[in-house]
Design an enzyme around this catalytic site. Sequence first.
Site, mmCIF file in Angstrom:
data_model
loop_
_atom_site.group_PDB
_atom_site.id
_atom_site.type_symbol
_atom_site.label_atom_id
_atom_site.label_comp_id
_atom_site.label_asym_id
_atom_site.label_seq_id
_atom_site.Cartn_x
_atom_site.Cartn_y
_atom_site.Cartn_z
ATOM 1 C CD GLU A 34 7.760 14.832 123.069
ATOM 2 O OE1 GLU A 34 8.816 14.181 123.142
ATOM 3 O OE2 GLU A 34 7.591 15.755 122.246
ATOM 4 C CE1 TYR A 117 12.596 16.494 124.545
ATOM 5 C CE2 TYR A 117 11.486 14.361 124.787
ATOM 6 C CZ TYR A 117 11.722 15.534 124.075
ATOM 7 O OH TYR A 117 11.053 15.755 122.909
ATOM 8 C CG ASP A 135 15.917 16.039 121.946
ATOM 9 O OD1 ASP A 135 16.726 16.989 121.788
ATOM 10 O OD2 ASP A 135 15.205 15.617 121.028
#
Length: 353
Positions: A34, A117, A135
Amino acid sequence: MVNYQDILISWYQINKRDLPWRRTKDPYKIWLSEILLQQTRVNQGLPYYLKFVEAYPTLQSLSNAKEDDVLRLWQGLGYYSRARNMLETAKVIESNCQGTFPNSYNEIIKLKGVGEYTAAAVASFSFDEKVAVVDGNVFRVLSRLFDIDTPIDSSAGKREFKFLAEELLDRRSPAIFNQAIMEFGALQCTPKSPDCNKCVLCHMCTSNSVGTVSQRPVKSKKTKTKKRFFIYKVFSVGNDTFIQKRSGKDIWQGLYEFPLQEFGDENEQLEYIEKHKNELLYQSVEITHILSHQRISAIFLCFKHNVEIDMPPTDLLRIPRNELHLYPVSVLIDNFLKNTNDLSFLSFDENVN
Ligand code: SF4
């Protein structure tokens, strides 16, 4: 209520890309993916993920890494503060949490470099926590499905979309649903010219029925681009050259570069070159390097050996030219090095010291 969840999950099972971070529940690897994928396309981030997992297969191995090595591996991906925060966070988890990755949204969001997020993604993908991810893909899909014109970069917009995403979340399978809606945005409901005729949600998509697909999502702010004017001074003494580490709150913090002088505008930049033209061995063409909010005009000058270096000597690191590749540098410097044939033009006087 129409069952968006089942349609999106079925679509995902058929169309999803086979990506390595989707084959694991390991929070370290999911967090790593991520962070790497923030502001980065999957195709660009994937080789970096593989390199990092190979070099640092566990949180503990990353926590023991040197910053220069992490930045070197990160080179080319941009937004280098992500790499520095990632390393710092690994060290903090290792020392404060005995190496155990936090296992809830409320704990994960406290980590440095982790926003709403990323915390939602790690908490749902690794621990199946019932929390929705929002997102850029999710903003786009929701704004079109429900034809929402609230700007996504306003506080009201962020609240509205977060609320809607939570409402829509499939609480039976939060991890798969979150992956599904993001993948749908990335592959089907794309920013430009989505193929709405072949979309599994076209019959329930409001923007598609009212003809506003190309106007969604709405953004309020236009980001201003700052112009910057750089001259890099390449000095050579024998087989050595000089570099310095960037510090301060600016782009490329922690990366290395040739001594740099920045100018207020193009005229000042060109005046400097005119003033020093008799001392130059080489002048590159102007290289334009574009970052998200900056447009950099850079010129590299190679000085003859008898010119004083007008930088404080303590800032400079003298290194053999053939060791330049060992230091993390920006893409701008990396491209210059590649395009100038390993700086062979600099080996003009091996006897000067
Ligand atoms: S119909 Fe078009 S705009 Fe609507 S969800 Fe599908 S791809 Fe996106």
